[in-house]
Write a protein that holds these residues in place. Sequence first.
Motif, PDB file in Angstrom:
ATOM      1  N   ALA A  33       0.991  -1.149  -0.015  1.00  0.00           N
ATOM      2  CA  ALA A  33       0.130   0.368  -0.019  1.00  0.00           C
ATOM      3  C   ALA A  33       0.684   0.948   0.211  1.00  0.00           C
ATOM      4  O   ALA A  33       1.632   1.416   0.042  1.00  0.00           O
ATOM      5  CB  ALA A  33      -0.905  -0.152   1.450  1.00  0.00           C
ATOM      6  N   ARG A  34      -0.242   2.478  -0.350  1.00  0.00           N
ATOM      7  CA  ARG A  34       1.208   3.371  -0.210  1.00  0.00           C
ATOM      8  C   ARG A  34       0.187   4.561   0.114  1.00  0.00           C
ATOM      9  O   ARG A  34      -1.001   4.947   0.708  1.00  0.00           O
ATOM     10  CB  ARG A  34       1.089   4.229  -1.458  1.00  0.00           C
ATOM     11  N   ILE A  35       1.313   5.923   0.988  1.00  0.00           N
ATOM     12  CA  ILE A  35       0.101   6.395   1.569  1.00  0.00           C
ATOM     13  C   ILE A  35       0.600   7.978   0.935  1.00  0.00           C
ATOM     14  O   ILE A  35       2.018   7.853   0.723  1.00  0.00           O
ATOM     15  CB  ILE A  35       0.911   5.820   3.542  1.00  0.00           C
ATOM     16  N   ASP A  36      -0.027   9.452   1.599  1.00  0.00           N
ATOM     17  CA  ASP A  36      -0.092  10.123   1.129  1.00  0.00           C
ATOM     18  C   ASP A  36       1.535  10.875   1.528  1.00  0.00           C
ATOM     19  O   ASP A  36       2.072  11.100   2.214  1.00  0.00           O
ATOM     20  CB  ASP A  36      -0.389  11.189   0.817  1.00  0.00           C
ATOM     21  N   PRO A  37       1.867  11.259  -0.265  1.00  0.00           N
ATOM     22  CA  PRO A  37       3.874  11.190   0.418  1.00  0.00           C
ATOM     23  C   PRO A  37       3.930  12.958   0.191  1.00  0.00           C
ATOM     24  O   PRO A  37       4.928  13.240   0.337  1.00  0.00           O
ATOM     25  CB  PRO A  37       4.475  10.806  -0.066  1.00  0.00           C
ATOM     26  N   SER A  38       3.329  13.664  -0.242  1.00  0.00           N
ATOM     27  CA  SER A  38       3.403  15.262  -0.396  1.00  0.00           C
ATOM     28  C   SER A  38       3.994  16.134   0.692  1.00  0.00           C
ATOM     29  O   SER A  38       4.334  16.315   1.043  1.00  0.00           O
ATOM     30  CB  SER A  38       2.088  15.800  -0.035  1.00  0.00           C
ATOM     31  N   THR A  39       3.167  15.688   2.305  1.00  0.00           N
ATOM     32  CA  THR A  39       3.617  16.253   3.830  1.00  0.00           C
ATOM     33  C   THR A  39       4.855  16.331   3.784  1.00  0.00           C
ATOM     34  O   THR A  39       6.003  17.092   3.281  1.00  0.00           O
ATOM     35  CB  THR A  39       3.102  15.838   4.899  1.00  0.00           C
ATOM     36  N   TYR A  40       5.404  14.837   3.473  1.00  0.00           N
ATOM     37  CA  TYR A  40       7.066  15.157   3.661  1.00  0.00           C
ATOM     38  C   TYR A  40       7.901  15.168   2.223  1.00  0.00           C
ATOM     39  O   TYR A  40       9.242  15.284   2.805  1.00  0.00           O
ATOM     40  CB  TYR A  40       7.138  12.794   3.983  1.00  0.00           C
ATOM     41  N   GLU A  41       7.323  15.261   1.293  1.00  0.00           N
ATOM     42  CA  GLU A  41       8.038  15.162   0.176  1.00  0.00           C
ATOM     43  C   GLU A  41       8.233  17.236   0.455  1.00  0.00           C
ATOM     44  O   GLU A  41       9.675  17.479   0.336  1.00  0.00           O
ATOM     45  CB  GLU A  41       7.305  15.752  -0.936  1.00  0.00           C
ATOM     46  N   ALA A  42       7.456  17.890   1.109  1.00  0.00           N
ATOM     47  CA  ALA A  42       7.348  19.581   1.292  1.00  0.00           C
ATOM     48  C   ALA A  42       8.444  20.015   2.425  1.00  0.00           C
ATOM     49  O   ALA A  42       9.268  20.212   3.002  1.00  0.00           O
ATOM     50  CB  ALA A  42       5.949  19.897   1.406  1.00  0.00           C
ATOM     51  N   GLN A  43       8.159  19.049   3.406  1.00  0.00           N
ATOM     52  CA  GLN A  43       9.131  18.974   4.373  1.00  0.00           C
ATOM     53  C   GLN A  43      10.721  18.495   4.288  1.00  0.00           C
ATOM     54  O   GLN A  43      11.715  19.358   4.819  1.00  0.00           O
ATOM     55  CB  GLN A  43       8.856  18.230   5.765  1.00  0.00           C
ATOM     56  N   ILE A  44      10.508  17.950   2.701  1.00  0.00           N
ATOM     57  CA  ILE A  44      12.092  17.596   2.457  1.00  0.00           C
ATOM     58  C   ILE A  44      12.921  18.956   1.464  1.00  0.00           C
ATOM     59  O   ILE A  44      14.157  19.251   1.823  1.00  0.00           O
ATOM     60  CB  ILE A  44      12.463  16.597   2.156  1.00  0.00           C
ATOM     61  N   GLU A  45      11.817  19.067   0.879  1.00  0.00           N
ATOM     62  CA  GLU A  45      12.269  20.927   0.254  1.00  0.00           C
ATOM     63  C   GLU A  45      12.332  22.392   1.501  1.00  0.00           C
ATOM     64  O   GLU A  45      13.765  22.649   0.552  1.00  0.00           O
ATOM     65  CB  GLU A  45      11.410  21.303  -0.539  1.00  0.00           C
ATOM     66  N   GLN A  46      12.003  21.721   2.614  1.00  0.00           N
ATOM     67  CA  GLN A  46      12.155  23.049   3.594  1.00  0.00           C
ATOM     68  C   GLN A  46      13.783  22.944   3.855  1.00  0.00           C
ATOM     69  O   GLN A  46      14.811  23.744   4.432  1.00  0.00           O
ATOM     70  CB  GLN A  46      11.593  22.855   4.169  1.00  0.00           C
ATOM     71  N   GLY A  47      13.593  21.498   4.391  1.00  0.00           N
ATOM     72  CA  GLY A  47      15.418  20.816   4.895  1.00  0.00           C
ATOM     73  C   GLY A  47      16.302  20.993   4.000  1.00  0.00           C
ATOM     74  O   GLY A  47      17.161  21.768   4.592  1.00  0.00           O
TER      75      GLY A  47
END
Length: 494
Positions: free
Chosen positions: A84-98
């Motif tokens: 299964a997959r969970i929506d990754p958008s939150t973590y992708e945004a956090q990576i960009e911020q990091g």
Amino acid sequence: MLLGVAVVAILGAGAWYWTSRKADGAESAYRTTTVERGDIRVAISATGTLSAISTVTVGSQISGQVTDVLVDYNSEVKKGEVLARIDPSTYEAQIEQGNAQIANAQASLKQAQATLANAELDYTRKADLGTQKLVAQSDVDLARAARDQARAQVNAAQASIRQQTASTQTTRVNLDRTVIRSPVDGVVLTRSIEPGQTVAASLQAPELFTIAEDLSKMKIELAVDEADIGQVKVGQAVSFTVDAFADRQFRGEVQQVRLSATTTSNVVTYPVVVSVDNSDGTLLPGLTVNAEIEVSKRDDILKISNAALRYKPTGEEANATAAAQAPQGGQNRGSGVSDDLVRVAGTLQLKPEQQSAFDAALAALRERQAARAAQAQQRGGASMFGGPGGGPRSGGNSSSGGGAMQAQIRQRMAERMQQDFAPFRATLDEQQRQRWDGELRTLLGAKRAPVYKLVNGKPDMVQVRVGASDGTSTEVSGAVKEGDVVVVGERAKE
């Protein structure tokens, strides 16, 4: 002359007929069975549930909305396969911020490095002038402090970069966790999520899937009663049935006897794990099992019906049998223990000197038995070991006191046997000694019971050693042989 011969013939035929009728009448007064040779299988019944040997619960370590579910019930999966997959958008945004924070920290580091380079040059110049006494010492000290401060700024900028990098790496790990993968090869048993569902993993990992690792090998966890658990050993064969396939019988083997007892309604049971081969995939997890654990199997032995062990003469027959069993002329009826010892010695392949030592010990034992029987006759009763063959009496009414007395008798017999046969045992090699000790323990620990053989139309009591029982028949040895007729009851008198 012919008339006389005819009369004699008629009288002879009449006597034979009368004798036959009398014998048939005596025998017909009893219900009998015969001693047979065959097999006895002793099994313990228990119930349990089938399950996979290893069942893995797959959860989620992160929160988010489920976007895809790629497997369903009964899906076969491989290790690493996406479930299964969970929506990754939150973590992708956090990576960009990091990444942006890391770039900012790197810029701060370059600025701090430039400041440090200038501070080091300034300190070097002022330190040279200070040695020439051209500048005040306070200016030198201020330059040194500025250099150290610039170095600290560089270290702080470097630490900030490492911190932001680590934070970003954590976010990358969480991003990878948005893809739920199978940790093992197996089959999906349960699925607890649907696309669009939100997973919350704030306090504990929610369960998303249950995967059975390998259904070609399964296990049963049986609940065995405390009264039977002492007979269960690792490696024993198990046969079982399931309601789903009532016409088939399956096989397993005891793998583990666990010590964690469970008490339910004052009934204590122990879990017994049975391994099962399910290569054909017939058996399913969760099926209820009715199993039998084969705790003993005796092949080609003498056995009799249990009814023969329960029979006791009544009325006049009881008195007549008791009188017939009284010791006569100092003779002990039957051979019992001594014959059993001869049988055991016969399996040891004794050398001549060993056989001589055994014969001497056996002669002393029989002499003591004969003396004991003579003493019993003088007292008008049976001796402490008055059962045929010197074995303790069994059968009849028993009580806790009688059981304790029999245990004491067996203990004294064991001690006396060890003393009498100590010289013989000393002549045995290690393998023979182990065999002798084991057979002697079995012999002395065996139960004995009276059985009534039908001899000349009358019940004749003999003591036999009883062994395994399947509830219908019981293994016997001693003063009986195959084909002997034994009494199981008395017919009602007309």
